[in-house]
Structures are given as structure tokens and as C-alpha cells.
Design an enzyme around this catalytic site. Structure first.
Site: not given
Lengths: 221, 78
Positions: A78, A80-82, A85, A147, A158, A176
Site C-alpha cells: 500500500r 503510505g508509511d507505517v 491496526h 492508504g 483504504g 505515517c
């Protein structure tokens, strides 16, 4: 827009990140082949995901510590960064053929941000964008992370909406890649927020933003 | 010759970075295969093959910043 297009809503419940990822791949192939778009809703057990551009240094603790705490780490495709969740965060994976709306990644990201802003507004939370940063913010803290991935103009990955979760988990990472403080709907409201209510409202906001009829379907993992 | 070109990705997006090729030079690819993945700030995007054939040249290696319209590789159609 194709008047016959209807979006299936599938609630996967609490599901391992990698199982949901496998499910997304199957759904992307189906939508590419002409099947109905899908909105997957779920929560994940604690997991840190590294996007394509994510340096490992944005995970702030050792792998051993993460293992000890039962936090998985997954590298994914994806943007974006880290990110992180965990239960209490609503994760939304729209599998949409963007050609029906607009083949434009920024347009799509802005639509997702607007869905999140409308959702938060329904719960009495004033949220906004910050220029140059993707996501949604309230009280100078990030409450929604975004992301996405796109294959042949079909979307996957998403949105993560912090509903009512253990925010201390974000201390494990630099979300992020930003020095951003994270918050949740429950913290902003000062009361517990029901995941069920947020899911229901999300589907309504998504329906309005994308002008897309929604039907609930049984989850197919 | 079929060229693998970075398409328009959206308003205000002029550049992306090559994340990874899913094939190497000399591999056979099929029409619509996802052959190379690029990343922008918050999105990954898979560029697909415009023809079936042999991927003869990779012009933009992993990590290279590329512009919309730039040729990333070449496919010799079969």
C-alpha cells in the site's frame, strides 16, 4: 454512472490482517472481471503494517518487544508509511472500479477523507484535512488514516477510523512517518462509542459520497 | 513494440517512484498483467502490460522517480 451498479457491504468482523488481505485480492480480481464493487468492513488484532515507502526506523521498539506484546508486523503493497491496526479501529476496504467515477488517485483519496469527515460530523465531531497530509484530524490529532492501492483502476486497502481503541499502541510506531498524535472518536467525545453504530453510519456516508446503492451481503472470507 | 508507460494518475500528480517490477527482462507477459508497481505519497498503483509478449527492456529500475508519460519498459509483442 452505471445505474445497475450496486455495492455489496461485507462485514468481516475481527479478522487477521493477512486473511483480510487475501480476501481483498480475490475481490479485486472479481471487480476487475466486472463483478459488483464491495465495501469490506473489519477490525484487526494488533498489527503494524509497513507501506512501500516505510522505513523500518518508524517502528520504535524491537521485534522482540512486539512479539512479546503479540503485535504482528506485515510489509504490504500500500502507499503510505507505517500504520497500526487494533481492535476498536474500524478498517474499511472499498473495492471500487474508479473508471465509473474518475481515474484520479487524489480525487479518490479526497472522497475517502470526505466520507470520514461526514461520519465524524454525524457523531458531533468536527474534523478536517491538513493540507499536504492525507487523513483526517480533530483537535490537532489524527483520528483517521488513509492508504490505498490501485490495480487497473480498481481500488484496495483504504481507511482506518480510530473508534474506541487502546491509543497507547501508537507509541510503538511513528504513525505515517509523522510526529502526529493519534486520537479516537471515544476520546474526542469523552464517552464510549459503539462500533456497530459507526459501521452503520459509515455505510450511509459512503453511499452518499459515491452515489452508490449499498446492499448488505454475507461475508465471504 | 509496446511501451510500458506511466499513465496519468490524477490531478496534481506528476511523478511517482518505481517500487518493484513483477517480471524481469526476457520474461513472457500477458495483456493486462500487472507488471510494475509505482508509488505516490499515499497510493500504490500497478501499471499493466498493454500487450502479450516478451518484456525486452526495463528502462526505469526500482527506486527511480518517473514522470507521467515516461516509458518504463518495452514489450516485444508476440
Amino acid at each position: 454512472m452505471n445505474t445497475e451498479m450496486i455495492c455489496r457491504v461485507e462485514d468481516l468482523g475481527l479478522v487477521d490482517y493477512e486473511d483480510a488481505w487475501a480476501c481483498q485480492k480475490v475481490q479485486v480480481d472479481r471487480v476487475r472481471a466486472g463483478a459488483r464493487p464491495v465495501l469490506l468492513l473489519c477490525e484487526h488484532p494488533a498489527v503494524i503494517t509497513l507501506g512501500r515507502l516505510a522505513p523500518e526506523k518508524n517502528i520504535l521498539v524491537s521485534r522482540e518487544t512486539l512479539e512479546h506484546d503479540g503485535v504482528q508486523v506485515v510489509s504490504i503493497d500500500r502507499g503510505g508509511d507505517v500504520t497500526l491496526h487494533a481492535p476498536g479501529q474500524l478498517v474499511v476496504y472499498p473495492i471500487l472500479p474508479l473508471a465509473h467515477w474518475k481515474k484520479d488517485l487524489h480525487w479518490y483519496l479526497a472522497q475517502l477523507e470526505q466520507v470520514a469527515i461526514d461520519l465524524l460530523k454525524s457523531f458531533g465531531i468536527v474534523a478536517n484535512r491538513i493540507s499536504g497530509k492525507t487523513g483526517v484530524w480533530a483537535d490537532s490529532c489524527k483520528v483517521v488514516s488513509i492508504g490505498i492501492g490501485v490495480r487497473q483502476w480498481v481500488t484496495y486497502h483504504g481507511v482506518g477510523i480510530n473508534v474506541d481503541m487502546d491509543l497507547k499502541l501508537f507509541d510503538l510506531i511513528k504513525p505515517c512517518g509523522l510526529d502526529a498524535r493519534m486520537t479516537s472518536m471515544a476520546r474526542l467525545k469523552g464517552v464510549a462509542v459503539e462500533m456497530r453504530d459507526v459501521k452503520e453510519c459509515l455505510v450511509k456516508c459512503f453511499h452518499r459520497q459515491f452515489n452508490l446503492p449499498m446492499i448488505y451481503a454475507s461475508a465471504q472470507l | 513494440m509496446s511501451f510500458v508507460i506511466l499513465p496519468e494518475l490524477g490531478e496534481g500528480i506528476e511523478k511517482a517512484t518505481v517500487a518493484c517490477w513483477h517480471f524481469k527482462e526476457g520474461d513472457l507477459v500477458s495483456l493486462d498483467d500487472d507488471i510494475v508497481e509505482v508509488v505516490t505519497d499515499k497510493a500504490t498503483f500497478s501499471v499493466s502490460a498493454g500487450a502479450s509478449g516478451t518484456l525486452t527492456k526495463i528502462l526505469a529500475q526500482d527506486g527511480r522517480e518517473v514522470s507521467v508519460g515516461e516509458t518504463l519498459g518495452e514489450i516485444e509483442p508476440q
